[in-house]
Design a protein around this motif. Sequence first.
Motif, PDB file in Angstrom:
ATOM      1  N   ALA A  57       0.824  -1.216   0.000  1.00 56.60           N
ATOM      2  CA  ALA A  57       0.000   0.000   0.000  1.00 56.60           C
ATOM      3  C   ALA A  57       0.854   1.261   0.000  1.00 56.60           C
ATOM      4  CB  ALA A  57      -0.932  -0.010   1.208  1.00 56.60           C
ATOM      5  N   PHE A  58       1.984   1.212   0.702  1.00 53.71           N
ATOM      6  CA  PHE A  58       2.822   2.406   0.834  1.00 53.71           C
ATOM      7  C   PHE A  58       4.091   2.319  -0.001  1.00 53.71           C
ATOM      8  CE2 PHE A  58       0.311   2.214   4.770  1.00 53.71           C
ATOM      9  CZ  PHE A  58      -0.292   3.472   4.722  1.00 53.71           C
ATOM     10  N   ALA A  59       4.093   1.460  -1.021  1.00 51.42           N
ATOM     11  CA  ALA A  59       5.273   1.309  -1.878  1.00 51.42           C
ATOM     12  C   ALA A  59       5.565   2.615  -2.613  1.00 51.42           C
ATOM     13  CB  ALA A  59       5.054   0.177  -2.874  1.00 51.42           C
ATOM     14  N   PRO A  60       6.786   3.156  -2.483  1.00 50.95           N
ATOM     15  CA  PRO A  60       7.096   4.434  -3.126  1.00 50.95           C
ATOM     16  C   PRO A  60       7.551   4.302  -4.572  1.00 50.95           C
ATOM     17  CG  PRO A  60       8.924   3.760  -1.736  1.00 50.95           C
ATOM     18  CD  PRO A  60       7.871   2.709  -1.582  1.00 50.95           C
ATOM     19  N   THR A  61       7.975   3.095  -4.975  1.00 53.93           N
ATOM     20  CA  THR A  61       8.493   2.894  -6.331  1.00 53.93           C
ATOM     21  C   THR A  61       7.923   1.608  -6.918  1.00 53.93           C
ATOM     22  OG1 THR A  61      10.401   1.594  -5.575  1.00 53.93           O
ATOM     23  CG2 THR A  61      10.666   4.006  -5.687  1.00 53.93           C
ATOM     24  N   PRO A  62       7.954   1.454  -8.252  1.00 58.16           N
ATOM     25  CA  PRO A  62       7.489   0.203  -8.870  1.00 58.16           C
ATOM     26  C   PRO A  62       8.231  -1.027  -8.350  1.00 58.16           C
ATOM     27  CG  PRO A  62       7.701   1.901 -10.540  1.00 58.16           C
ATOM     28  CD  PRO A  62       8.285   2.468  -9.276  1.00 58.16           C
ATOM     29  N   LEU A  63       9.568  -0.922  -8.154  1.00 61.48           N
ATOM     30  CA  LEU A  63      10.349  -2.061  -7.673  1.00 61.48           C
ATOM     31  C   LEU A  63       9.896  -2.481  -6.276  1.00 61.48           C
ATOM     32  CD1 LEU A  63      12.614  -4.091  -7.995  1.00 61.48           C
ATOM     33  CD2 LEU A  63      14.227  -2.358  -7.151  1.00 61.48           C
ATOM     34  N   THR A  64       9.644  -1.516  -5.405  1.00 64.64           N
ATOM     35  CA  THR A  64       9.180  -1.831  -4.061  1.00 64.64           C
ATOM     36  C   THR A  64       7.836  -2.543  -4.112  1.00 64.64           C
ATOM     37  OG1 THR A  64      10.245   0.207  -3.308  1.00 64.64           O
ATOM     38  CG2 THR A  64       8.755  -0.877  -1.761  1.00 64.64           C
ATOM     39  N   LEU A  65       6.958  -2.104  -4.991  1.00 66.85           N
ATOM     40  CA  LEU A  65       5.652  -2.735  -5.122  1.00 66.85           C
ATOM     41  C   LEU A  65       5.788  -4.163  -5.648  1.00 66.85           C
ATOM     42  CD1 LEU A  65       2.601  -2.608  -4.939  1.00 66.85           C
ATOM     43  CD2 LEU A  65       2.543  -1.473  -7.169  1.00 66.85           C
ATOM     44  N   ILE A  66       6.689  -4.378  -6.593  1.00 68.85           N
ATOM     45  CA  ILE A  66       6.924  -5.730  -7.114  1.00 68.85           C
ATOM     46  C   ILE A  66       7.381  -6.662  -5.994  1.00 68.85           C
ATOM     47  CG2 ILE A  66       8.414  -7.107  -8.623  1.00 68.85           C
ATOM     48  CD1 ILE A  66       8.371  -4.710 -10.580  1.00 68.85           C
ATOM     49  N   LEU A  67       8.313  -6.190  -5.154  1.00 64.19           N
ATOM     50  CA  LEU A  67       8.817  -7.011  -4.042  1.00 64.19           C
ATOM     51  C   LEU A  67       7.715  -7.287  -3.013  1.00 64.19           C
ATOM     52  CD1 LEU A  67      12.323  -5.356  -3.510  1.00 64.19           C
ATOM     53  CD2 LEU A  67      11.814  -7.538  -4.633  1.00 64.19           C
ATOM     54  N   ALA A  68       6.890  -6.272  -2.728  1.00 66.38           N
ATOM     55  CA  ALA A  68       5.790  -6.464  -1.782  1.00 66.38           C
ATOM     56  C   ALA A  68       4.771  -7.454  -2.337  1.00 66.38           C
ATOM     57  CB  ALA A  68       5.120  -5.122  -1.484  1.00 66.38           C
ATOM     58  N   ARG A  69       4.529  -7.395  -3.652  1.00 67.84           N
ATOM     59  CA  ARG A  69       3.613  -8.357  -4.272  1.00 67.84           C
ATOM     60  C   ARG A  69       4.164  -9.779  -4.200  1.00 67.84           C
ATOM     61  NH1 ARG A  69      -1.411  -8.232  -6.242  1.00 67.84           N
ATOM     62  NH2 ARG A  69      -0.949  -8.741  -8.406  1.00 67.84           N
ATOM     63  N   ALA A  70       5.485  -9.905  -4.307  1.00 69.73           N
ATOM     64  CA  ALA A  70       6.108 -11.219  -4.163  1.00 69.73           C
ATOM     65  C   ALA A  70       5.901 -11.763  -2.748  1.00 69.73           C
ATOM     66  CB  ALA A  70       7.601 -11.128  -4.487  1.00 69.73           C
ATOM     67  N   LEU A  71       6.065 -10.895  -1.739  1.00 68.01           N
ATOM     68  CA  LEU A  71       5.851 -11.300  -0.350  1.00 68.01           C
ATOM     69  C   LEU A  71       4.391 -11.676  -0.113  1.00 68.01           C
ATOM     70  CD1 LEU A  71       7.557 -11.571   2.231  1.00 68.01           C
ATOM     71  CD2 LEU A  71       6.812  -9.276   2.875  1.00 68.01           C
ATOM     72  N   LEU A  72       3.478 -10.949  -0.752  1.00 68.92           N
ATOM     73  CA  LEU A  72       2.061 -11.321  -0.690  1.00 68.92           C
ATOM     74  C   LEU A  72       1.852 -12.729  -1.255  1.00 68.92           C
ATOM     75  CD1 LEU A  72       0.211  -8.060  -1.835  1.00 68.92           C
ATOM     76  CD2 LEU A  72      -0.281  -9.342   0.253  1.00 68.92           C
ATOM     77  N   GLY A  73       2.578 -13.043  -2.303  1.00 68.58           N
ATOM     78  CA  GLY A  73       2.473 -14.367  -2.899  1.00 68.58           C
ATOM     79  C   GLY A  73       2.910 -15.466  -1.944  1.00 68.58           C
ATOM     80  N   VAL A  74       3.976 -15.219  -1.178  1.00 66.94           N
ATOM     81  CA  VAL A  74       4.442 -16.207  -0.195  1.00 66.94           C
ATOM     82  C   VAL A  74       3.361 -16.436   0.868  1.00 66.94           C
ATOM     83  CG1 VAL A  74       6.188 -16.756   1.536  1.00 66.94           C
ATOM     84  CG2 VAL A  74       6.858 -15.609  -0.580  1.00 66.94           C
ATOM     85  N   GLY A  75       2.794 -15.340   1.392  1.00 66.38           N
ATOM     86  CA  GLY A  75       1.738 -15.470   2.387  1.00 66.38           C
ATOM     87  C   GLY A  75       0.521 -16.182   1.834  1.00 66.38           C
ATOM     88  N   GLY A  76       0.145 -15.842   0.597  1.00 65.46           N
ATOM     89  CA  GLY A  76      -0.995 -16.503  -0.026  1.00 65.46           C
ATOM     90  C   GLY A  76      -0.766 -17.987  -0.224  1.00 65.46           C
TER      91      GLY A  76
END
Length: 519
Positions: free
Chosen positions: A106-125
């Motif tokens: 939600a608070f990702a400041p850059t596209p790369l940060t958002l990509i990494l956060a989405r990857a972490l979401l994938g692990v949790g999912g």
Amino acid sequence: MTVTQAAPPVRTADRGRGDHRWSILVLLCLSLLLITVDATVLHIAVPALTAALEPSAVQLLWIIDTYSLVVAPLLIMFGTLGDRYGRKRLVLCGFVLFGVASAAAAFAPTPLTLILARALLGVGGAMIMPATLSLIRQVFTDRRERAIALGVWSAVAAAGAAVGPLIGGVLVGVWWGAVFLINVPILLVLLPAAVRLLPESPVRKGRPWDAVSAVLSVLGILALAFGLKEAGSGSLMPLWASVLVFLAGLALLVVFVRRQTRLRVPLLEVGLFRRREFTTGVAGVLLGVFALVGLQLMLAQYLQLVLGDSPLRAAFRMLPLVLSAIVGGLAAAHILPKVGMRATMSGGLGLVALAMTPTLGWGVESHPVMLAICFVGIGFGVQVALLAASDTIMASATESQAGGAAAIEETAYELGAGMGVAVLGTITAIVYAPGLPAVPGVSEGGMDKARQSLAAATHVADEVGGSAGGALLAAARWAFVNALHTTVVVSVVLLSLTAVAVAMLLSRDDAKGAELPEP
């Protein structure tokens, strides 16, 4: 639950859990809803996300695809870990990780940060998803009750993918980060409820967990999905390198399967694939979700960028898809016992192919009534087919194999979602780019950017302005519509062939499915 006299004694705690089995189902479905919504929530948020973070075309594809690409290879590992060490424990850890990753996205400041956060979401999912199915297998021991539970679960799975754009359309008007942040308060409610309601699954200390097999499965599926995606998009490597990665993934999976056949206690019962109904069910999930999620992304862009709908209006235009998916899942629970898997699954897939066909005659004009009818057919048909597949997959596995069977189904689901976005998105891009001719008054650099995507063309048209900008936007919309027709043809052919294959490969006895005794 009623216990027969011949059954072993049931402990008080277990009986209490059984009495709450429908509450447990609600909890599991809400957990699943969070995960499936995240797979598609960005589809309608793409224009707002592009304006806020300004990702490149390659970064935007990775922002959308990373979630499914990470979830898919981890499902088998976490599914079997749940069978070995306890499913409840894995679900609770997955909740915590999913909440942290949602806040980071939600608070990702850059596209790369958002990509990494989405990857972490994938692990949790991936930690949560297989447990939702295997816990249903554990709690609902009666097949008729389980068919109803799986109907609800299956409806939530498809409705989650369908409702993702709706939620995204509502929240993106407030702030694009809200599409992720909304997960946090929901998880704060689900976590204590899960601690209280979810049953403990037996911890099988005498059943070894093979780490080498887990690594082989993760690397194999990841290479397979990544190679396929890159072969289409070519964003990070040339075509020959993508093909090599894809082939390496196939080789790793072959080694994985051969290892399972030699182990005394395999990580995954690959012998399940010897049952035609199990294999057909997995194929149905893969191809059904492939068509649904991939085409859904294209239609969301069609509504916003071709017809000019706002995110909220586009989301509500897709509402019939959500409602029909829910109705289809509930109706399929009653249809399946009467007509069998063969007719239910092939009929559902055939209905989806039929519902997609009218879109081949559409241009840049609006078709509100016909669009709603098509969405109803797609949602209902996919859901009927997925319920038939889920019921047969879980009926083909014993309770001790439930996590592995659930992981295979969820892997097919996530691979289907990821491949649908990657393959159909790539086909659209391949047809769209050469279909957009040079427009007088637009620079060569502007045309190169416009050919990356319809969203990029819209941005360039706004910058150019005037008659040249209007001409560019009109040309880009027609190029996109022609590309969309190509993806629809691919989807219709694939679904039709699958429906025919299901009808031919499954006998009447196969279609009924069978319960397997516990070893």
